[in-house]
Structure formats: C-alpha cells, structure tokens
Design a protein around this motif. Structure first.
Motif, PDB file in Angstrom:
ATOM      1  N   TYR A 114      85.552   5.494  37.168  1.00 20.25           N
ATOM      2  CA  TYR A 114      86.982   5.383  36.965  1.00 20.25           C
ATOM      3  C   TYR A 114      87.543   6.499  36.078  1.00 20.25           C
ATOM      4  O   TYR A 114      88.739   6.519  35.784  1.00 20.25           O
ATOM      5  CB  TYR A 114      87.371   4.003  36.413  1.00 20.25           C
ATOM      6  N   ASP A 115      86.687   7.440  35.651  1.00 17.81           N
ATOM      7  CA  ASP A 115      87.223   8.653  35.027  1.00 17.81           C
ATOM      8  C   ASP A 115      88.014   9.459  36.059  1.00 17.81           C
ATOM      9  O   ASP A 115      88.925  10.211  35.712  1.00 17.81           O
ATOM     10  CB  ASP A 115      86.087   9.524  34.478  1.00 17.81           C
ATOM     11  N   LEU A 116      87.633   9.340  37.340  1.00 22.69           N
ATOM     12  CA  LEU A 116      88.335  10.059  38.410  1.00 22.69           C
ATOM     13  C   LEU A 116      89.419   9.194  39.043  1.00 22.69           C
ATOM     14  O   LEU A 116      90.525   9.653  39.289  1.00 22.69           O
ATOM     15  CB  LEU A 116      87.337  10.501  39.491  1.00 22.69           C
ATOM     16  N   PHE A 117      89.102   7.946  39.354  1.00 15.04           N
ATOM     17  CA  PHE A 117      90.064   7.045  39.987  1.00 15.04           C
ATOM     18  C   PHE A 117      90.403   5.939  38.993  1.00 15.04           C
ATOM     19  O   PHE A 117      89.560   5.123  38.656  1.00 15.04           O
ATOM     20  CB  PHE A 117      89.476   6.456  41.280  1.00 15.04           C
ATOM     21  N   HIS A 118      91.649   5.928  38.552  1.00 14.25           N
ATOM     22  CA  HIS A 118      92.038   5.062  37.442  1.00 14.25           C
ATOM     23  C   HIS A 118      92.539   3.716  37.955  1.00 14.25           C
ATOM     24  O   HIS A 118      93.503   3.667  38.719  1.00 14.25           O
ATOM     25  CB  HIS A 118      93.156   5.726  36.622  1.00 14.25           C
ATOM     26  N   PRO A 119      91.957   2.595  37.540  1.00 19.48           N
ATOM     27  CA  PRO A 119      92.403   1.293  38.020  1.00 19.48           C
ATOM     28  C   PRO A 119      93.493   0.656  37.154  1.00 19.48           C
ATOM     29  O   PRO A 119      93.711  -0.543  37.232  1.00 19.48           O
ATOM     30  CB  PRO A 119      91.115   0.459  37.967  1.00 19.48           C
ATOM     31  N   GLU A 120      94.180   1.436  36.328  1.00 22.54           N
ATOM     32  CA  GLU A 120      95.204   0.860  35.456  1.00 22.54           C
ATOM     33  C   GLU A 120      96.272   0.066  36.209  1.00 22.54           C
ATOM     34  O   GLU A 120      96.718  -0.981  35.721  1.00 22.54           O
ATOM     35  CB  GLU A 120      95.893   1.951  34.622  1.00 22.54           C
ATOM     36  N   PRO A 121      96.724   0.509  37.398  1.00 22.91           N
ATOM     37  CA  PRO A 121      97.774  -0.258  38.082  1.00 22.91           C
ATOM     38  C   PRO A 121      97.397  -1.702  38.365  1.00 22.91           C
ATOM     39  O   PRO A 121      98.220  -2.602  38.178  1.00 22.91           O
ATOM     40  CB  PRO A 121      97.986   0.536  39.387  1.00 22.91           C
ATOM     41  N   ILE A 122      96.167  -1.956  38.824  1.00 20.91           N
ATOM     42  CA  ILE A 122      95.797  -3.343  39.106  1.00 20.91           C
ATOM     43  C   ILE A 122      95.635  -4.127  37.799  1.00 20.91           C
ATOM     44  O   ILE A 122      95.887  -5.321  37.733  1.00 20.91           O
ATOM     45  CB  ILE A 122      94.519  -3.418  39.970  1.00 20.91           C
ATOM     46  N   GLU A 123      95.240  -3.431  36.727  1.00 19.38           N
ATOM     47  CA  GLU A 123      95.181  -4.085  35.423  1.00 19.38           C
ATOM     48  C   GLU A 123      96.588  -4.490  34.982  1.00 19.38           C
ATOM     49  O   GLU A 123      96.786  -5.590  34.436  1.00 19.38           O
ATOM     50  CB  GLU A 123      94.553  -3.152  34.392  1.00 19.38           C
ATOM     51  N   ASN A 124      97.563  -3.636  35.237  1.00 19.88           N
ATOM     52  CA  ASN A 124      98.945  -3.950  34.866  1.00 19.88           C
ATOM     53  C   ASN A 124      99.478  -5.148  35.649  1.00 19.88           C
ATOM     54  O   ASN A 124     100.253  -5.954  35.118  1.00 19.88           O
ATOM     55  CB  ASN A 124      99.846  -2.731  35.102  1.00 19.88           C
ATOM     56  N   ILE A 125      99.067  -5.266  36.909  1.00 12.84           N
ATOM     57  CA  ILE A 125      99.488  -6.419  37.707  1.00 12.84           C
ATOM     58  C   ILE A 125      98.953  -7.697  37.094  1.00 12.84           C
ATOM     59  O   ILE A 125      99.679  -8.693  36.943  1.00 12.84           O
ATOM     60  CB  ILE A 125      99.016  -6.259  39.166  1.00 12.84           C
ATOM     61  N   VAL A 126      97.676  -7.691  36.726  1.00 11.97           N
ATOM     62  CA  VAL A 126      97.074  -8.881  36.117  1.00 11.97           C
ATOM     63  C   VAL A 126      97.774  -9.217  34.800  1.00 11.97           C
ATOM     64  O   VAL A 126      98.034 -10.381  34.486  1.00 11.97           O
ATOM     65  CB  VAL A 126      95.565  -8.667  35.887  1.00 11.97           C
ATOM     66  N   ARG A 127      98.103  -8.193  34.031  1.00 16.73           N
ATOM     67  CA  ARG A 127      98.723  -8.433  32.724  1.00 16.73           C
ATOM     68  C   ARG A 127     100.157  -8.942  32.835  1.00 16.73           C
ATOM     69  O   ARG A 127     100.583  -9.807  32.052  1.00 16.73           O
ATOM     70  CB  ARG A 127      98.712  -7.139  31.892  1.00 16.73           C
ATOM     71  N   HIS A 128     100.913  -8.434  33.812  1.00 11.07           N
ATOM     72  CA  HIS A 128     102.349  -8.691  33.817  1.00 11.07           C
ATOM     73  C   HIS A 128     102.836  -9.592  34.956  1.00 11.07           C
ATOM     74  O   HIS A 128     103.940 -10.149  34.861  1.00 11.07           O
ATOM     75  CB  HIS A 128     103.107  -7.363  33.868  1.00 11.07           C
ATOM     76  N   ALA A 129     102.061  -9.751  36.016  1.00 11.92           N
ATOM     77  CA  ALA A 129     102.519 -10.574  37.139  1.00 11.92           C
ATOM     78  C   ALA A 129     102.208 -12.051  36.932  1.00 11.92           C
ATOM     79  O   ALA A 129     102.711 -12.891  37.688  1.00 11.92           O
ATOM     80  CB  ALA A 129     101.888 -10.088  38.443  1.00 11.92           C
TER      81      ALA A 129
END
Length: 405
Positions: A114-129
């Motif tokens: 994940y240094d190359l492909f960042h999974p932050e967007p799905i983490e944000n969904i879990v945090r905020h949705a």
C-alpha cells in the motif's frame, strides 16, 4: 411464546461483500409486508468486510427500511481508482517508491504494497459512512442485543472478538486458546482491523496492538453469534458451492502468485464455514436424537451438568445459509477484462492500474474478485444476491416467522 433471538452472520470476502448488500436489500424491500415486519437481527456478527456490514446494520437498526438501499449505495459508489488511490502520483513518484523499496537501508522497517496503492478512501468510508454512536443508542433501545467484530491479533495470531452488548460485559466464552473476547465500544478502528486483508491493506491499530483481517482464523463468525445467544442464525456466505464435485481444469504451468493467493483466500473462506455448519448441524441431530430416545427433558437434564462446565446451555439452533449461485470469480472476470480495454486519458499510474486489473494476473485467478471494488461489479453482485434470496423466498419467510419451529 418467547420470540427466538435471530443472529446474522456476515462473512469476509473483500469486494465480494457487495453480495451481502443485495441480500439485505431483498429482505427489506422485496419480501411481503407481513413477512418484512418480522425481519430483525438481535445478534450481529461479522468478520473482514462482513464486520463493516454488521456495524452498518447495527447503526441503522432504527431505520430498517433504508438499510438495503443505504448499503447498496455505498458499494455502487466505489471505484477501483478510489479504493486504491493513485491520484497525485506520477511516473517519477511511482518509480521512486519502487526504487526505495529495493533499498533496505532507506526503509529498515520494510516495504508494503500500500506504499504504491493507497487504501485511504475505503478507510474513510468505514470511518464516516457509519454513524458509530448510533450502535450504542440502538442497543439501548433494544433494537438489537449484541454486535461482534472478529480480527486477528498480529502479535500472537489469536482471534480477538470485539463485543458490544446491550447489557454490557462478555458472556462465558469458549475455552479455545486461540479466541479471546473483549468488551469494547465499537468504532471504525475495530472494523478496519477486521477488514485489513494481509499484504494489501495496512494493519490497523487498536489500543496498543496491531490487527489484520479476521478471516485468517475465523472467516465465518458463527461461534460468536451462538455465544451471544442466537437461537436462529442466518449466514451470508460469499463463496459459491458447486452442486457437483467436478474437478477444475488441470494446471498446465507453474501457478502465478495471484493464482496461489486466490486459492489460499478461497481455502480460508470456505473450509471453516463448512466445518462450523457441519458441527452445528451434528449437534442439533444429537440433541434431537437424545430427546426422542430419552424424553422431552433430555436437553434440560443434560444442561444441569454441562452448563456448569461450558458456561452456556446446549440448544437446537436453526440455520439458513444464503450463498452465491454462481462463481463470483467468473462474475468478476468480464469486468476485469473490460478495464484493460478501456482507454483513459488519466495519469500514467491510473492507466497502469487499469492494465494491471485487466491483466492475466487477476482475470485468471480468484484474487480479482476480492479486489475489484468497483460499481459495475458491485451492481452485478447485488443483483445476483437478490435473485438468490428470491429463490429462498419461502424459506426466508418461514425462518423469520416467530411462530415457526
């Protein structure tokens, strides 16, 4: 007559989790109104992507009619480029990261995908949705009684079951040395820990410990649902089970790494499911046989002694499994292949992601069906789930009927 406590068990499977949204949508929108009135989940138990499903449902139990649409909207709003974020990268930045990954002196703690492909967007969904405080509110209102999320603790490989109950505390648990229940106030860190697919998503920190995906030891969290008091369990499986045991095509060449990873994921996600179900059904048969042989009070008399040893009484538990009628890797294949053909004017890293996702590395392995977080694939999964649930329509109506035995 006391209503049975119904448990919903949500399995793991990465992008395959959109299938769970389709089943929930069918239950909430397509069953007859008289049957929908009885659809409820007293106990919610999830692992991996199923942990997020369980938490979303617990947080929306006060608006049941909106659960199916809401969950489906989350899945159909995803795209591969959002989940594995490559915006802002350039050929230079990607090349530099690959170069640094080969130089141990620059990164002594090691390199991660994940240094190359960042999974932050799905983490944000879990945090905020997910409205996390609503879980406690819905528990307090009695709209559900318990929620559990399973994750694998990296330090010792144990399955830690994070539990939040209406009455608080943790019930008497299994003596399995590889399981540890833990009372918590559920938050995004617990769902992220349960869904941290090894090698692909970053491990999640909860307190002072790091965790990865719960499927490593417990992909189908049936045991927690039973320990939390479910008398009936509905299991959402994300693994197609062929009707015949016909062998697959012979492997003619050395298997690729994605093929091996895909097979390992399948093995982890199917073997334990079938084992747990088989054990549950065998125990049901034993209890029923004892009742026929020794009278209606057989179970009660047996529990007088055994309950002191195991902490909970034995009981007959009904199960209903909804699983895909098609192989989800085959369902993903055309979507993956189409991505490789799609021309895009995006930056090079995005074009490379398209090429990678549509290459033989993923289209010829089950791995692609776990990683294809994309709207088109999600829509197909949701449609398939609704069709599969419709095929079980009468069984679903009977399962949720409080008067059925």
């Amino acid at each position: 007559m006391t209503k049975p406590r119904i448990g919903l068990v949500c399995s793991g499977g990465g992008a395959r989790g959109a299938y769970e949204a389709g089943v929930i949508r069918y239950l909430r929108e397509e069953l007859p109104p008289s049957a929908r009135a009885h659809v409820r989940f007293d106990v919610l138990s999830g692992t991996s992507v199923g942990a997020s499903t369980a938490c979303f449902l617990a947080a929306t139990m006060h608006t049941p009619d909106e659960q199916g649409r809401g969950l489906a909207a989350l899945w159909t709003g995803l795209s591969l480029e959002k989940v594995f974020r490559v915006q802002g990268e350039s050929l230079y930045s990607v090349s530099r990261k690959i170069w640094r990954a080969t130089r141990a002196n620059e990164r002594p703690e090691g390199w991660r995908l994940y240094d190359l492909f960042h999974p932050e967007p799905i983490e944000n969904i879990v945090r905020h949705a997910i409205d996390w405080p609503r879980i406690a509110a819905n528990l307090a209102r009695g709209l559900c009684s318990a929620v559990s999320v399973s994750a694998t603790r990296i330090r010792d490989g144990k399955t830690v079951i994070f539990i939040q109950r209406r009455e608080g505390g943790v019930p008497t648990w299994s003596r399995d040395p590889y399981q540890q229940p833990m009372e918590v106030v559920l938050g995004p860190e617990h769902a992220l820990a349960s869904g941290a697919i090894p090698l692909l998503f970053r491990s999640a920190r909860v307190g002072d410990e790091y965790y990865c995906d719960g499927f490593v030891r417990q992909n189908t969290p049936l045991s927690p649902a039973l320990r939390l008091g479910a008398d009936r369990v509905m299991i959402l499986s994300l693994r197609h089970k062929p009707k015949s045991s016909v062998d697959g095509p012979k492997v003619e060449s050395m298997p690729t790494t994605p093929q091996i990873i895909g097979k390992v994921l399948n093995a982890l996600m199917v073997d334990r499911t079938e084992y747990d179900l088989d054990r549950l059904r065998r125990l049901n048969e034993m209890l029923e046989s004892g009742r026929h042989a020794y009278g209606e009070d057989f179970v009660a008399r047996m529990n007088e002694t055994l309950e002191k040893i195991r902490g909970q009484p034995y009981r007959v538990v009904r199960d209903l499994v909804v699983r895909p009628s098609r192989d989800l890797s085959e369902l993903a294949r055309p979507h993956l292949e189409q991505r490789a053909k799609k021309e895009t004017a995006e930056a090079l890293p995005t074009r490379l992601l398209h090429r990678l996702s549509g290459s033989n590395l993923l289209t010829q392995a089950e791995l692609g069906s776990y990683l294809l977080f994309d709207a088109a694939y999600a829509k197909d999964l949701i449609s398939l789930a609704m069709e599969d649930a419709h095929a079980r329509r009468e069984q679903l109506i009977e399962f949720f009927d409080p008067n059925s035995k």
